[in-house]
Design a protein around this motif. Structure first.
Motif, mmCIF file in Angstrom:
data_model
loop_
_atom_site.group_PDB
_atom_site.id
_atom_site.type_symbol
_atom_site.label_atom_id
_atom_site.label_comp_id
_atom_site.label_asym_id
_atom_site.label_seq_id
_atom_site.Cartn_x
_atom_site.Cartn_y
_atom_site.Cartn_z
ATOM 1 N N PHE A 1 118.945 5.591 -87.990
ATOM 2 C CA PHE A 1 118.482 5.118 -89.300
ATOM 3 C C PHE A 1 117.599 6.118 -90.048
ATOM 4 N N GLY A 2 117.164 7.184 -89.381
ATOM 5 C CA GLY A 2 116.346 8.173 -90.065
ATOM 6 C C GLY A 2 115.085 7.562 -90.650
ATOM 7 N N ASP A 3 114.889 7.754 -91.948
ATOM 8 C CA ASP A 3 113.725 7.202 -92.629
ATOM 9 C C ASP A 3 113.993 5.838 -93.251
ATOM 10 N N ASP A 4 115.136 5.242 -92.951
ATOM 11 C CA ASP A 4 115.558 4.009 -93.617
ATOM 12 C C ASP A 4 115.169 2.749 -92.859
ATOM 13 N N TYR A 5 114.124 2.832 -92.030
ATOM 14 C CA TYR A 5 113.724 1.632 -91.302
ATOM 15 C C TYR A 5 112.226 1.606 -91.056
ATOM 16 N N ARG A 6 111.736 0.376 -90.842
ATOM 17 C CA ARG A 6 110.396 0.124 -90.323
ATOM 18 C C ARG A 6 110.577 -0.637 -89.022
ATOM 19 N N TRP A 7 109.578 -0.619 -88.153
ATOM 20 C CA TRP A 7 109.792 -1.240 -86.850
ATOM 21 C C TRP A 7 108.541 -1.921 -86.326
ATOM 22 N N SER A 8 108.795 -2.847 -85.415
ATOM 23 C CA SER A 8 107.742 -3.631 -84.786
ATOM 24 C C SER A 8 108.151 -3.895 -83.348
ATOM 25 N N VAL A 9 107.203 -4.353 -82.552
ATOM 26 C CA VAL A 9 107.466 -4.618 -81.138
ATOM 27 C C VAL A 9 107.012 -6.016 -80.760
ATOM 28 N N LEU A 10 107.879 -6.686 -80.012
ATOM 29 C CA LEU A 10 107.616 -7.997 -79.434
ATOM 30 C C LEU A 10 107.751 -7.848 -77.925
ATOM 31 N N GLY A 11 106.668 -8.045 -77.209
ATOM 32 C CA GLY A 11 106.704 -8.058 -75.755
ATOM 33 C C GLY A 11 106.545 -9.485 -75.256
ATOM 34 N N ALA A 12 107.493 -9.954 -74.457
ATOM 35 C CA ALA A 12 107.440 -11.322 -73.956
ATOM 36 C C ALA A 12 106.464 -11.431 -72.788
ATOM 37 N N GLY A 13 105.793 -12.574 -72.715
ATOM 38 C CA GLY A 13 104.910 -12.852 -71.591
ATOM 39 C C GLY A 13 103.795 -11.842 -71.455
ATOM 40 N N GLY A 14 103.598 -11.357 -70.231
ATOM 41 C CA GLY A 14 102.511 -10.436 -69.946
ATOM 42 C C GLY A 14 102.636 -9.082 -70.615
ATOM 43 N N ALA A 15 103.811 -8.778 -71.163
ATOM 44 C CA ALA A 15 104.014 -7.502 -71.857
ATOM 45 C C ALA A 15 103.518 -7.537 -73.296
ATOM 46 N N GLN A 16 103.081 -8.702 -73.767
ATOM 47 C CA GLN A 16 102.764 -8.844 -75.182
ATOM 48 C C GLN A 16 101.722 -7.845 -75.666
#
Length: 309
Positions: free
Chosen positions: A223-238
């Motif tokens: 996607f190069g510069d055409d995206y933004r991103w976030s992270v979801l960690g389930a449970g203890g990884a949050q």
């Protein structure tokens, strides 16, 4: 040098955890509303909302169950409202998009592939249940396929794009990134896209830092510069994965949908408690938390004045 802005999304209730698992999990419309508002006040600029049956707390996608939540949250906060189109793994896309069609929110989540989505192991932790449906629902996840076919994705895109809805593309594995690239090449989604890397769900990619780096590198290539991103960690990884993502230039998602805990063995008392914790970590490490209007600008959203609630 300007400090990096980090968007905090709060996923308030979800469709996996059940009322037995925590007395702090919001299940009524009043509880969901009050916890959503408190999460926004604590620093969440996006509220990712599911709703539930007001009688027994089972997952619901009915617009009538959303209506009182949306009205009060919009009246009380400036947060971006993100309505799920994931619903629950037992539901079909035609039902999962009903609320989004009626209310035309700024954002909706959209899962980018079919997958095993299992949480049956949770059943062994409880001897008694508040409601008859809970145990069978949890055990049944071992046999479920969470359906999100290319046709389902197209249906959601073609139905909601004319309403100006922006998607949070939930990517549970690296193949989902390639699916999104295919869909963008087919004209279904416009840049900048917003990716939610999901780690730690049984059936998806594991909650390892190496996997986060690999997902990010793959997204950069596709996607190069055409995206933004976030992270979801389930449970203890949050919290660990959210902290890492914030230092890599990403955004974060917390909330009782993703983890019922505030630390190992200690149940969170609210969504706001989790938002407060990750905000403190982000700011202590030198970043600034994005306001709702800053999140709108970063994600190219249509604005809160163009929703239908």
């Amino acid at each position: 040098m300007a400090k990096s802005k980090t968007i905090i999304t709060c996923a308030v209730t979800g469709a996996i955890h059940t009322p037995t698992m925590s007395d702090h999990l919001p299940v009524t419309q009043t509880e969901i509303t009050e916890q959503a508002i408190a999460a926004a006040e604590a620093g969440a600029s996006i509220l990712h909302l599911h709703t539930r049956d007001p009688i027994d707390g089972r997952p619901s996608v009915e617009p009538d169950d959303y209506a009182p939540i949306l009205a009060r949250v919009k009246q009380s906060t400036d947060a971006v409202i993100n309505i799920t189109t994931g619903g629950a793994p037992t539901m079909l896309i035609k039902d999962r998009i009903k609320a989004a069609v009626q209310f035309s929110p700024e954002m909706c989540s959209l899962n980018m592939g079919s997958m095993n989505f299992a949480f049956h192991g949770l059943a062994g932790r409880y001897d008694t249940w508040k409601h008859d449906w809970e145990k069978d629902y949890i055990l049944g996840s071992e046999s479920n396929i969470f359906r999100n076919t290319l046709a389902d994705i197209r249906q959601a895109a073609e139905t909601l794009d004319p309403l100006g809805v922006k998607f949070e593309h939930e990517c549970y594995d690296v193949g989902h990134l390639y699916t999104l690239k295919h869909c963008m090449d087919a004209g279904l989604f416009k840049a900048p896209v917003f990716l939610q890397f999901v780690f730690g769900v049984l059936g998806g990619i594991g909650p390892d830092i190496d996997n986060l780096i690999f997902m990010k590198r793959t997204a950069d290539r596709l996607f190069g510069d055409d995206y933004r991103w976030s992270v979801l960690g389930a449970g203890g990884a949050q919290m660990p994965l959210a902290t890492t993502a914030s230092q890599m230039g990403g955004n974060v998602r917390v909330g009782l949908e993703d983890s019922l805990f505030i630390s190992r063995g200690e149940l969170a008392t609210s969504n706001a408690q989790q938002v407060t914790k990750i905000r403190r970590i982000i700011e202590d490490l030198g970043n600034e938390v994005a306001t709702p209007d800053e999140a709108r600008e970063m994600l190219a959203l249509k604005g809160g004045d163009r929703v239908a609630f």
